[in-house]
Enzyme design. Structure first.
Site, PDB file in Angstrom:
ATOM      1  N   ASP A 197      26.330  77.450  57.271  1.00 35.55           N
ATOM      2  CA  ASP A 197      26.644  78.429  58.193  1.00 35.55           C
ATOM      3  C   ASP A 197      25.338  79.313  58.511  1.00 35.55           C
ATOM      4  O   ASP A 197      25.174  79.693  59.722  1.00 35.55           O
ATOM      5  CB  ASP A 197      27.755  79.638  57.596  1.00 35.55           C
TER       6      ASP A 197
ATOM      7  N   ASP B  39      32.933  77.832  50.705  1.00 36.63           N
ATOM      8  CA  ASP B  39      31.935  79.016  50.932  1.00 36.63           C
ATOM      9  C   ASP B  39      32.014  79.538  49.798  1.00 36.63           C
ATOM     10  O   ASP B  39      32.749  79.668  49.010  1.00 36.63           O
ATOM     11  CB  ASP B  39      32.810  80.123  51.855  1.00 36.63           C
TER      12      ASP B  39
END
Length: 201
Positions: free
Chosen positions: A155, A136
């Site tokens: 995401d 991330d």
């Protein structure tokens, strides 16, 4: 009067237009490649570096590795997420083969691309297969995800696809290309059928 032309096998039906598996596959592929590229760039540019502040602090580029879901939920059970994702991917592929709605193809393509992006991390990244940590790198309002969980492009694709699916459901858009409440009205259907027959006469 001439006979009505038959639908091309496997392509059309009376309730909708062309099947859309290709649209789902293309969009999923684009989302997957974009996710993999941004993760590669993040690892190359942000490893061992302080978060990068952008847009006056609205966005930070902050490299993290997440073994769980949002806010590290389920971090001790990483192996569960690949299994769930594989099930979701299988369902989307099954749906795509029967899909005749372009908006639904966009929605499922985004969800599929996002799911595959994180699944690649779960399977192939460290520390081990099916226990890999997701890369991330995007944090909102705070450099370390204190306001919103640090996320990635996969995401974002997932969230956008799910939100679009909810919108399509609320507006009555069906997966076969029809709209609930309008295309299912017998009077409307009969009128449209009559008009179509007159055009073919």
């Amino acid at each position: 009067m001439t006979a009505a032309p038959s639908a091309e096998p496997g392509r059309t039906d009376p309730g909708g237009g062309k099947r859309r598996p290709r649209a789902v596959a293309i969009l999923a592929g684009v989302a997957l490649v974009a996710d993999l590229v941004t993760k590669h760039l993040a690892l190359a540019a942000l490893t061992d570096r302080e978060p990068v502040r952008l847009l006056g602090g609205f966005v930070y580029l902050s490299l993290t590795r997440n073994s769980g879901a949002a806010w590290s939920i389920g971090a001790d059970h990483t192996w569960v997420f690949p299994l769930i994702t594989i099930g979701v991917v299988g369902w989307i592929v099954w749906m795509a083969l029967r899909l005749r709605s372009l908006p639904w193809a966009v929605s499922l393509g985004l969800v599929l691309g996002g799911a595959l992006g994180n699944l690649v991390d779960r399977i192939f990244r460290a520390p081990s297969p099916f226990h890999g940590h997701v890369v991330d790198m995007i944090s909102l309002f705070d450099p370390y995800g204190q306001v919103w969980p640090v996320f990635n492009l996969a995401d974002s694709s997932l969230v956008c696809g799910v939100l679009l699916a909810v919108l399509l459901e609320l507006t009555g858009r069906q997966r076969d290309g029809r709209r609930a409440g309008r295309d299912d009205d017998p009077a409307t259907t009969d009128a449209a059928s009559g008009a179509e027959q007159r055009e073919r006469a």
